[in-house]
Structures are given as C-alpha cells and as structure tokens.
Write a protein that holds these residues in place. Structure first.
Motif: not given
Length: 469
Positions: A447-458
C-alpha cells in the motif's frame, strides 16, 4: 520448501504440485472438477494439490501441512474424516450402496431430515446443489404454468444449468431464448422486487434466493412497510427485519413460489437452516454442502402439495422432479444422518459461530495493528466468514488478494475464505491470526508503495465467472 522472492519475503516452493497441476490440465478441462477449485484461483505456481486431510488440516503432495478454511467449498463443516461420519459410511459400504429398489435407509434418512428441518413436509435427495435448485425451478414452473424465473442478483451461484449460467459471463453455448426467461431482483429491496413482479405480472414462476448472505444490502435497499420481525440484535449477515416475511407476502400475493437456496445457510445458520432461524417458511428449499460433510448428498424439500406433483399419488400432469441413479446411495445418506445427529447432539452450529467470532476478532485486530484495517476486511456471519482485499482507493483488488493469499500459504494457511469447520482448535485460530498479521505487514508495504506487483511473483488470481480464460 521455502524460498525467497524478489521482494525479500519467504514463500512456498511446490514442485510436485506444479507438475500435478500440469497433469490435471492435460486430462481435465480447467484442471479441476469445480471452477472454484481451479489453480487460477490461487497465486501462480502456488496452487497446492492435496494428498489428504484430517480434522482442520490438509497436506499437499509436497509434504506441507496447512490449516484449511472453506473446506470442500464449505461442505466439510465437521472437519475431514470425522469419526462419526466415517463410521456410518463404512457400516453401509459393507451392506451394499445401490439397489434396484429403495433401501430402508431412504425413509430413515427422510425422517431424520424432516425432523431436523420441520418447516418442510417432504424431501427428495440427490447428489449436488444444481440438481436440487433446478428441480425446484422446474416444479415451480409446472405448478404455476409460468415461464420466468426471478433470481437474486446479489447472490453468486444457483446452478450449473442453463436457466442460471446463461445470466453469468460464462454464457457460451446457452441460447438467448433461455437466458431471457431469467430475471433478477436485488437482495433486501422489496420495492424493486414488487416492481419486477408487476412488470412481469403473471409470468414469474418463482423467486429464488439465499435467505441470508455475507453481502450487506445496498444502502438504497428499500422495504415495503412491514411490522418489525422483533428478533433482537442482528449479525451483519442477517436480513433486514421484515425482509424475508415481506418476500413471503409478495410471493403469495403474486402467485409465485418462494424458494430458499440453503446450500450455504443450511446447518451453518441453524440445524434447520436460515428458515429455522428467522421463522419464515418457504414453499421449497434446497440443502447440500454441510449436509454430507464432504459426501455427495443434497436435498430438495418443501410443501407436500407441491412436492407431490413430482410423485405418483395425484391425478394431474406428472412432473419430472428428480430421478438420479445415485441419488440415494446408502453411504451418502448415512453420512447425512450422522452429520445431523452430530450437529444436534454436539451443538455444532454454536461452535462454528464461536470459532468464527474468535477468528474474525483476531483478524480484524491483526489488520488494524498493521495499519490495513480498512483494506483487509472480514465480512459475513461468524460461521461463514469471507474476506475482502481492497487497494489504496479501497476498491476490491485481485492483485492485493493474490499478495494476501501468497503470504497465508507461506505461513501454512490455506484460506480462499475464512469459513470455519468445527475441527479447528484455539491453537489453529491463534496461528492463523499470527500468519494474517505477517501477511498484513507485507500488505502495508505494498500500500505504501501504491503497487503490489513486486509481491505477486506472477499473474494475479482471477474471478471464477469471466468471459475469457
């Protein structure tokens, strides 16, 4: 085996499950026999293939153990391999499972069911919920002579058959002429429902809905003037006072059949379902899921004068109600009887509520402590909890759901929902809350990064009902 992703967080590695999923897709359309169990519902390469289960735990073929929620899509409410159910099933397996004439167990199972659900007068068993709901719709059309079906548009699923699936995004192969005969009404809004019945005056055979739901009625929901039901404090999942009674009155006034789909609410709300809890009697109702604790059994129940239209002891046109080769397998009926006995003797519904309350409180506290209380949201009746994953703008997000599921799996929690079974212990709940807290800490970073993509791994998980694969 645990590994680290590029966001520096530990997660599972499931090589055997990945291989098994490839085999599943090669041989089974969708890779599973239920779309809600598909690997697209889980983070990429993190869809465990199950080896076995006991109580509230399951093991995957990679050797990992999980605390499991939503077991068997809410069907295994007593926990896997419950001794009382297993014993009843084993006893019948040694006596034969299917005969050319009804077994005595069929009448005993019917007597047990009608004693548990006293608002019904007759019952017929089958193997799955879709068969039961479609039989109810067919019967309603037969007795009213009307073509249209009105479904609650706020409830996600009623049947695999054309009359319902044609209304979803997965409508390929279903003629428009069939779909046009199904209309919808909003949950909790009697005014809109009456407008629908008036607009299609004399055409609607039935109203079919889940009598209670985890989704709260829209703020715009309107009730026709009714006396209060006077039933005390309400769960967030309870219908507005007077709503079900109002539907009952509308159905009577417009000459249509009122059908309660109790697949989920049956047993989890009370042993007699939501109709037993709220005191509103439908014309027909359908039960399944918890009824067999994972064994294939469901039921259509209701008023004698309606149900008899599918029987032999009347002089009118015959209705093909339900006729299934395996509908009365003795071991499944024995399982259902054992489940009902266990629920009534051991107070299972109350235990489910207590466990759910403990879990909901823990999850909410964990989310709040990590600063994501407005983003990881627990909803529903305590015995039937689901969770919402919301993005920076508090909108539902499949990406954040993916992140959350990854972290739960890494902590040994298999939870597409937070629907509890009675096999859970306090230690299971405490461990789940601990894992949720860890997941929420990562959620906060995203949320702080406003982007969950790095934590999705796919790729993100996908909704079940969608037009394209």
């Amino acid at each position: 085996m645990a590994t680290e992703n590029n966001a520096g967080t530990e997660e599972l590695d499931l090589p055997r499950s990945r291989q098994a999923n490839e085999r599943l897709h090669a041989l089974i359309p969708g890779g599973a026999h239920t779309y809600a169990k598909g690997d697209d519902q889980y983070p990429e390469n993190l869809a465990p293939v199950i080896s076995h289960g006991r109580g509230a735990h399951v093991w995957d073929i990679d050797g990992n153990r999980y605390i499991e929620y939503g077991s068997g899509l809410r069907s295994v409410s007593l926990g896997h391999a419950h001794p009382r159910v297993v014993e009843a099933v084993q006893r019948e397996l040694h006596r034969g499972s299917n005969f050319v004439r009804p077994s005595i167990l069929e009448v005993e199972a019917a007597e047990r069911f009608l004693a548990t659900v006293p608002t019904a007068e007759m019952v017929k068993f089958t193997k799955n919920g879709s068969d039961a709901t479609t039989a109810a719709v067919r019967l309603a059309r037969a007795v009213t002579g009307r073509p249209r079906v009105a479904v609650c548009g706020d409830h996600p699923f009623f049947s695999v058959d054309d009359w319902f699936i044609g209304t979803t995004p997965m409508s390929a192969g279903i003629p428009a002429a069939t779909t046009e005969l199904t209309v919808s009404f909003p949950y909790g809004d009697l005014v809109a429902t009456e407008e629908l019945l008036t607009r299609h005056q004399g055409e609607i055979a039935c109203l079919i809905l889940e009598p209670a739901t985890h989704a709260e009625p829209s703020p715009s929901s309107r009730l026709l003037p009714r006396p209060s039901a006077g039933r005390g404090p309400q769960s967030r999942a309870d219908p507005t006072p007077g709503y079900l009674a109002g539907l009952r009155e509308l159905a009577d006034r417009h000459g249509c059949v009122l059908i309660f789909d109790e697949m989920i609410t049956g047993f989890r709300w009370s042993e007699a379902g939501a109709q037993g809890l709220y005191g509103v009697v439908p014309d027909l109702s359908t039960f399944g899921k918890a009824l067999g604790n994972g064994f294939a059994v469901s039921a259509l129940a209701g008023r004698r004068d309606l149900m008899e239209q599918g029987g032999l002891r009347h002089s009118g046109d015959r209705v093909f109600l339900l006729s299934t080769t395996h509908g009365a397998e003795t071991h499944s009926l024995a399982a259902a009887m054992a489940v009902q006995t266990t629920y009534t003797q051991e107070g299972i519904t109350a235990r489910l509520h207590a466990l759910g309350e403990r879990l909901a409180a823990g999850v909410r506290d964990a989310a709040a402590s990590m600063g994501v209380g407005d983003h990881v949201v627990v909803r529903g009746r305590a015995s039937n909890l689901v969770f919402a994953t919301l993005d920076e703008n508090r909108r539902p997000s499949q990406q954040y759901r993916t992140l959350f599921l990854r972290r739960l799996l890494a902590g040994g929690v298999l939870a597409p929902s937070f629907v509890v079974s009675s096999a859970l212990g306090d230690a299971d709940i405490d461990r789940t809350v601990e894992v949720v807290a860890q997941a929420c800490a990562v959620y906060r970073k995203a949320l702080d990064a406003a982007d969950p993509t790095p934590w999705l791994a796919g790729r993100p998980v996908k909704p079940v009902f969608r037009r394209l694969s």
